[in-house]
Design a protein around this motif. Sequence first.
Motif, PDB file in Angstrom:
ATOM      1  N   PHE A  77      50.594  24.272 -12.048  1.00 11.39           N
ATOM      2  CA  PHE A  77      51.302  24.451 -10.791  1.00 11.39           C
ATOM      3  C   PHE A  77      51.200  25.911 -10.353  1.00 11.39           C
ATOM      4  O   PHE A  77      51.489  26.813 -11.139  1.00 11.39           O
ATOM      5  N   HIS A  78      50.794  26.119  -9.106  1.00 10.30           N
ATOM      6  CA  HIS A  78      50.735  27.452  -8.499  1.00 10.30           C
ATOM      7  C   HIS A  78      51.291  27.304  -7.096  1.00 10.30           C
ATOM      8  O   HIS A  78      50.574  26.912  -6.169  1.00 10.30           O
ATOM      9  N   GLY A  79      52.597  27.559  -6.932  1.00  8.42           N
ATOM     10  CA  GLY A  79      53.232  27.323  -5.639  1.00  8.42           C
ATOM     11  C   GLY A  79      53.164  25.848  -5.311  1.00  8.42           C
ATOM     12  O   GLY A  79      53.577  25.005  -6.099  1.00  8.42           O
ATOM     13  N   SER A  80      52.590  25.517  -4.164  1.00  7.91           N
ATOM     14  CA  SER A  80      52.495  24.108  -3.777  1.00  7.91           C
ATOM     15  C   SER A  80      51.182  23.459  -4.218  1.00  7.91           C
ATOM     16  O   SER A  80      50.937  22.292  -3.940  1.00  7.91           O
ATOM     17  N   GLN A  81      50.334  24.210  -4.926  1.00  6.56           N
ATOM     18  CA  GLN A  81      49.078  23.647  -5.432  1.00  6.56           C
ATOM     19  C   GLN A  81      49.304  23.040  -6.812  1.00  6.56           C
ATOM     20  O   GLN A  81      49.882  23.670  -7.700  1.00  6.56           O
ATOM     21  N   ILE A  82      48.833  21.812  -6.977  1.00  5.31           N
ATOM     22  CA  ILE A  82      48.961  21.090  -8.238  1.00  5.31           C
ATOM     23  C   ILE A  82      47.565  20.716  -8.701  1.00  5.31           C
ATOM     24  O   ILE A  82      46.778  20.147  -7.939  1.00  5.31           O
ATOM     25  N   GLU A  83      47.268  21.039  -9.948  1.00  2.62           N
ATOM     26  CA  GLU A  83      45.967  20.722 -10.522  1.00  2.62           C
ATOM     27  C   GLU A  83      46.168  19.826 -11.737  1.00  2.62           C
ATOM     28  O   GLU A  83      46.982  20.121 -12.614  1.00  2.62           O
ATOM     29  N   ALA A  84      45.428  18.728 -11.792  1.00  3.37           N
ATOM     30  CA  ALA A  84      45.418  17.829 -12.945  1.00  3.37           C
ATOM     31  C   ALA A  84      44.099  18.014 -13.666  1.00  3.37           C
ATOM     32  O   ALA A  84      43.038  18.007 -13.032  1.00  3.37           O
ATOM     33  N   VAL A  85      44.144  18.204 -14.988  1.00  3.73           N
ATOM     34  CA  VAL A  85      42.931  18.419 -15.771  1.00  3.73           C
ATOM     35  C   VAL A  85      42.919  17.513 -17.000  1.00  3.73           C
ATOM     36  O   VAL A  85      43.967  17.149 -17.526  1.00  3.73           O
ATOM     37  N   MET A  86      41.704  17.172 -17.428  1.00  2.00           N
ATOM     38  CA  MET A  86      41.521  16.378 -18.640  1.00  2.00           C
ATOM     39  C   MET A  86      40.275  16.894 -19.337  1.00  2.00           C
ATOM     40  O   MET A  86      39.199  16.964 -18.718  1.00  2.00           O
ATOM     41  N   ASP A  87      40.417  17.285 -20.584  1.00  2.00           N
ATOM     42  CA  ASP A  87      39.309  17.805 -21.386  1.00  2.00           C
ATOM     43  C   ASP A  87      38.580  18.946 -20.683  1.00  2.00           C
ATOM     44  O   ASP A  87      37.351  19.034 -20.694  1.00  2.00           O
ATOM     45  N   GLY A  88      39.346  19.822 -20.035  1.00  2.00           N
ATOM     46  CA  GLY A  88      38.786  21.002 -19.380  1.00  2.00           C
ATOM     47  C   GLY A  88      38.160  20.738 -18.025  1.00  2.00           C
ATOM     48  O   GLY A  88      37.673  21.664 -17.386  1.00  2.00           O
ATOM     49  N   LYS A  89      38.162  19.485 -17.576  1.00  2.00           N
ATOM     50  CA  LYS A  89      37.582  19.151 -16.273  1.00  2.00           C
ATOM     51  C   LYS A  89      38.687  18.852 -15.275  1.00  2.00           C
ATOM     52  O   LYS A  89      39.640  18.137 -15.579  1.00  2.00           O
ATOM     53  N   GLN A  90      38.542  19.400 -14.082  1.00  2.00           N
ATOM     54  CA  GLN A  90      39.525  19.159 -13.036  1.00  2.00           C
ATOM     55  C   GLN A  90      39.414  17.725 -12.533  1.00  2.00           C
ATOM     56  O   GLN A  90      38.356  17.284 -12.111  1.00  2.00           O
ATOM     57  N   LEU A  91      40.533  17.000 -12.603  1.00  2.00           N
ATOM     58  CA  LEU A  91      40.601  15.662 -12.031  1.00  2.00           C
ATOM     59  C   LEU A  91      40.956  15.750 -10.552  1.00  2.00           C
ATOM     60  O   LEU A  91      40.422  15.008  -9.736  1.00  2.00           O
ATOM     61  N   ALA A  92      41.898  16.645 -10.233  1.00  2.00           N
ATOM     62  CA  ALA A  92      42.367  16.771  -8.848  1.00  2.00           C
ATOM     63  C   ALA A  92      42.998  18.135  -8.640  1.00  2.00           C
ATOM     64  O   ALA A  92      43.541  18.731  -9.562  1.00  2.00           O
ATOM     65  N   SER A  93      42.929  18.590  -7.392  1.00  2.00           N
ATOM     66  CA  SER A  93      43.654  19.764  -6.944  1.00  2.00           C
ATOM     67  C   SER A  93      44.222  19.403  -5.579  1.00  2.00           C
ATOM     68  O   SER A  93      43.464  19.141  -4.643  1.00  2.00           O
TER      69      SER A  93
END
Length: 123
Positions: A77-93
């Motif tokens: 979480f960075h302010g209103s930005q949410i990042e989902a990651v799995m095994d070092g790979k970004q699933l979503a931002s």
Amino acid sequence: VDVLVSQTGPVTLMGRIDSANLFHDDDARYPSGYVLLVNPDGRWKLFSKKYTETPKTLASGRIEISTLKWHRMGLNFHGSQIEAVMDGKQLASVIDSSHTHGMIGLGTGWNRGQFDNLSVSKN
């Protein structure tokens, strides 16, 4: 957090839980906050949940996953930005400001998912 996904059900990582109001409603499955859910077949979903409201899907997809090995799962979480990651790979931002602070949580669907090496840091 490291997760071992069960062959019989999902694992969840939750963040910015701003209310544990699910105890007011026997039908509520998740507390108010952000939820990253990963199923054994690799389907995943990132959503926002608020009490008495339908969950709002922010992103979803499918990844290659093995139920026989550990995976590294994360929410950033960075302010209103949410990042989902799995095994070092970004699933979503995604950008969403429904929840601005709160607790974390781990969960399963009454299956035998396992968790290890939980780390929480403030940037």
